[in-house]
Write an enzyme that holds these catalytic residues in place. Sequence first.
Site, PDB file in Angstrom:
ATOM      1  N   SER A  15       0.867  -1.115   0.038  1.00 11.89           N
ATOM      2  CA  SER A  15       0.358  -0.020   0.048  1.00 11.89           C
ATOM      3  C   SER A  15       1.028   1.252  -0.067  1.00 11.89           C
ATOM      4  O   SER A  15       2.076   1.242   0.125  1.00 11.89           O
ATOM      5  CB  SER A  15      -0.837   0.011   1.170  1.00 11.89           C
ATOM      6  N   LYS A  19      -0.799   5.721  -5.574  1.00 12.45           N
ATOM      7  CA  LYS A  19      -1.986   5.608  -6.611  1.00 12.45           C
ATOM      8  C   LYS A  19      -2.695   6.553  -7.005  1.00 12.45           C
ATOM      9  O   LYS A  19      -2.759   7.137  -8.161  1.00 12.45           O
ATOM     10  CB  LYS A  19      -2.943   4.383  -6.513  1.00 12.45           C
ATOM     11  N   ILE A  21      -1.473   9.750  -6.869  1.00 13.26           N
ATOM     12  CA  ILE A  21      -0.580  10.644  -7.561  1.00 13.26           C
ATOM     13  C   ILE A  21      -0.368  10.256  -9.012  1.00 13.26           C
ATOM     14  O   ILE A  21      -0.368  11.190  -9.717  1.00 13.26           O
ATOM     15  CB  ILE A  21       0.810  10.877  -6.596  1.00 13.26           C
ATOM     16  N   GLU A 152     -11.337  -7.586   0.665  1.00 13.13           N
ATOM     17  CA  GLU A 152     -12.382  -6.493   0.653  1.00 13.13           C
ATOM     18  C   GLU A 152     -12.398  -5.886  -0.812  1.00 13.13           C
ATOM     19  O   GLU A 152     -13.217  -5.208  -1.162  1.00 13.13           O
ATOM     20  CB  GLU A 152     -12.138  -5.704   1.608  1.00 13.13           C
ATOM     21  N   THR A 191      11.873  -8.054  -9.250  1.00 11.78           N
ATOM     22  CA  THR A 191      10.630  -7.999  -9.974  1.00 11.78           C
ATOM     23  C   THR A 191       9.799  -9.123  -9.574  1.00 11.78           C
ATOM     24  O   THR A 191       8.669  -9.219  -9.933  1.00 11.78           O
ATOM     25  CB  THR A 191      10.883  -8.086 -11.539  1.00 11.78           C
ATOM     26  N   CYS A 384     -10.390  27.046  11.367  1.00 16.63           N
ATOM     27  CA  CYS A 384     -11.857  26.253  11.888  1.00 16.63           C
ATOM     28  C   CYS A 384     -11.463  26.164  13.346  1.00 16.63           C
ATOM     29  O   CYS A 384     -11.801  27.387  14.115  1.00 16.63           O
ATOM     30  CB  CYS A 384     -11.946  24.901  11.137  1.00 16.63           C
ATOM     31  N   ARG A 465     -19.231  21.610  13.735  1.00 13.37           N
ATOM     32  CA  ARG A 465     -20.543  21.731  14.260  1.00 13.37           C
ATOM     33  C   ARG A 465     -20.760  23.103  15.105  1.00 13.37           C
ATOM     34  O   ARG A 465     -21.974  23.434  15.304  1.00 13.37           O
ATOM     35  CB  ARG A 465     -20.758  20.578  15.528  1.00 13.37           C
ATOM     36  N   HIS A 510     -12.686  26.020   5.713  1.00 16.24           N
ATOM     37  CA  HIS A 510     -11.151  25.334   5.448  1.00 16.24           C
ATOM     38  C   HIS A 510     -10.840  25.863   3.968  1.00 16.24           C
ATOM     39  O   HIS A 510     -10.975  25.417   3.271  1.00 16.24           O
ATOM     40  CB  HIS A 510     -11.296  24.176   5.287  1.00 16.24           C
ATOM     41  N   GLU A 512      -7.943  25.642   2.863  1.00 18.25           N
ATOM     42  CA  GLU A 512      -6.982  24.672   2.201  1.00 18.25           C
ATOM     43  C   GLU A 512      -7.332  23.689   1.089  1.00 18.25           C
ATOM     44  O   GLU A 512      -6.797  23.006   0.303  1.00 18.25           O
ATOM     45  CB  GLU A 512      -6.276  23.915   3.371  1.00 18.25           C
TER      46      GLU A 512
HETATM   47  N1  GLN Z   1     -14.525  20.871  16.365  1.00 18.14           N
HETATM   48  C1  GLN Z   1     -14.755  22.111  15.887  1.00 18.14           C
HETATM   49  C2  GLN Z   1     -16.239  22.102  15.429  1.00 18.14           C
HETATM   50  O1  GLN Z   1     -16.843  20.943  15.174  1.00 18.14           O
HETATM   51  C3  GLN Z   1     -13.937  22.315  14.606  1.00 18.14           C
HETATM   52  C4  GLN Z   1     -13.890  21.365  13.447  1.00 18.14           C
HETATM   53  C5  GLN Z   1     -12.631  21.799  12.660  1.00 18.14           C
HETATM   54  O2  GLN Z   1     -11.449  22.201  12.894  1.00 18.14           O
HETATM   55  N2  GLN Z   1     -12.943  21.083  11.442  1.00 18.14           N
HETATM   56  O3  GLN Z   1     -16.702  23.122  15.453  1.00 18.14           O
END
Ligand code: GLN
Length: 549
Positions: A15, A19, A21, A152, A191, A384, A465, A510, A512
């Site tokens: 593993s 794959k 990339i 699996e 090989t 976040c 949340r 986020h 990113e």
């Molecule tokens: N634990 C936090 C929330 O649920 C932040 C979640 C996170 O950083 N993705 O609000």
Amino acid sequence: MNTIKYIFVTGGVSSSLGKGIIAASLAKLLQARGYRITIQKLDPYINIDPGTLNPYEHGECYVTDDGAETDLDLGHYERFLNVPTSQANNVTTGRIYQSVIEKERRGEFLGKTVQVIPHITNEIKERIQLLGRTGKYDIVITEIGGTVGDIESLPYIESVRQMKWELGDDNVLVIHLTLIPYLKAAGELKTKPTQHSVKKLMESGIKADILVCRTEHKLSNDLRKKLALFCNVQQEAVIESIDASTIYDVPIFMLEEGLDSITLQKLNLSDATPPDLVQWEQFLKRHKNPKSEVQIGLIGKYVELQDSYKSILESFVHAGAKNEVKVNVVPIHSEYIDDSNIAEKLSGLNGILVAPGFGKRGIEGKIEAVRYAREKNLPFLGICLGMQMAVIEFSRNILGLKEADSTEMNPETPHPVIDLMEDQKSISNKGGTMRLGAWKCDLKENSIVGGVYQYKTIDERHRHRYEFNDKYKNQLEDAGLIATGINPQTGLVEIIEIPAHPWFVGVQYHPEYKSTVANPHPLFVSFVKAAHDHSELSTEKVRENNATI
Ligand code: GLN
């Protein structure tokens, strides 16, 4: 309509061969030749999605615009192709079984016995061809998680066999990625494991069309010949995938090895247009020739496993290249930070990123890191949970609400500056129930984000949340922590800044997840620039100090 072509990427021997990339690199080359491509990942585990998985299991959970919680390989697909993925791009065994069982309960199988073949395999093929049928793509690449021979993944392999049989070799291609280990004592590349892995695939009725061989050393001609003969592939279909210093080199290596042209030939598609990789190569050039360096501390609790913060690390690569700066990300475990060691742990940094996360472990360290960044005027980006920690830190240390907290960490806090949203309070199921996917956010003018993004309204991806508690907004703003991004639908605060600080931004979403090679995320670009300015300033300061000695 042209026939849709399907490419499968399977893995053998071991593993973690990359794959994802390889799939993304091939997709990039085909896209650069003008084909419309998407990539899908089939994961053999039983979880419905990776949303409930601890990052230590499979690394980061990636999130799409439509709110799917997915495998991190989808992040690579987006970063390479600059095309958004969706729920349909990641399918797990859990999801396959869930929909087959739901159909059974609705009586859709008309009294038949429901079996792996054909019901599960039909559902798998349906999920693969669903993408093809959107009409948006010429080629669908499907990466099959796990390693050939795993119990699996058998239904997936069987589905590939069926598709090859149904649609023909011109329309369905199998690329098998294996490892050619190097035995130091013998001084040789071996090989045999690859031969066995190809054999294993044959036992399932699949002949690999192309072999991609991960190796630490170059494959000689003789070795390629041997692999071709023993593994029943053309010699041009033996592709070397040598270890690369950056994943972004892999498309170039694959081009040199001819992976894209052999793929096109086998699928009866034209390879007349050479790939246009000008932008990609410019990015690589900037990435590899930085003019200076910055040190950015990544404060998180999953730092032992780099994959936990994959998208953040890649965003720094994109933003670094854009700024022609090498970003050295220094992982710092938040659990081991306290006020006695903070200065030592964070010394030499030009910027601090407090990472996303869940639960109580390590949060006091994160709060300490925010305080350090705020007090020392170090550029700060909170993502976040990192943004939530910034609100808590400010409430505790500037507003004097010593017990300020998030109700996630302390449900009894007298000052719930971060609190569960009203509509979350009645939810008890953990899977797929957070605020997920793209949400709009209006930006305030005269703010960092107002200047950084080119738009007044942005949309960014969420996965949480808990939220900024509006009841504390006025108090926080009066004291200097300003809400600079508001969700136009709900009024929720999505971004906070401290204008008195050189660069202090916390975002509930986020960023990113949306940074790509073609479009480095503006917030990361600006953060890296701020860190760079900070490093320049401190160098000047050092010079100044030296001059006075
Ligand atoms: N634990 C936090 C929330 O649920 C932040 C979640 C996170 O950083 N993705 O609000």
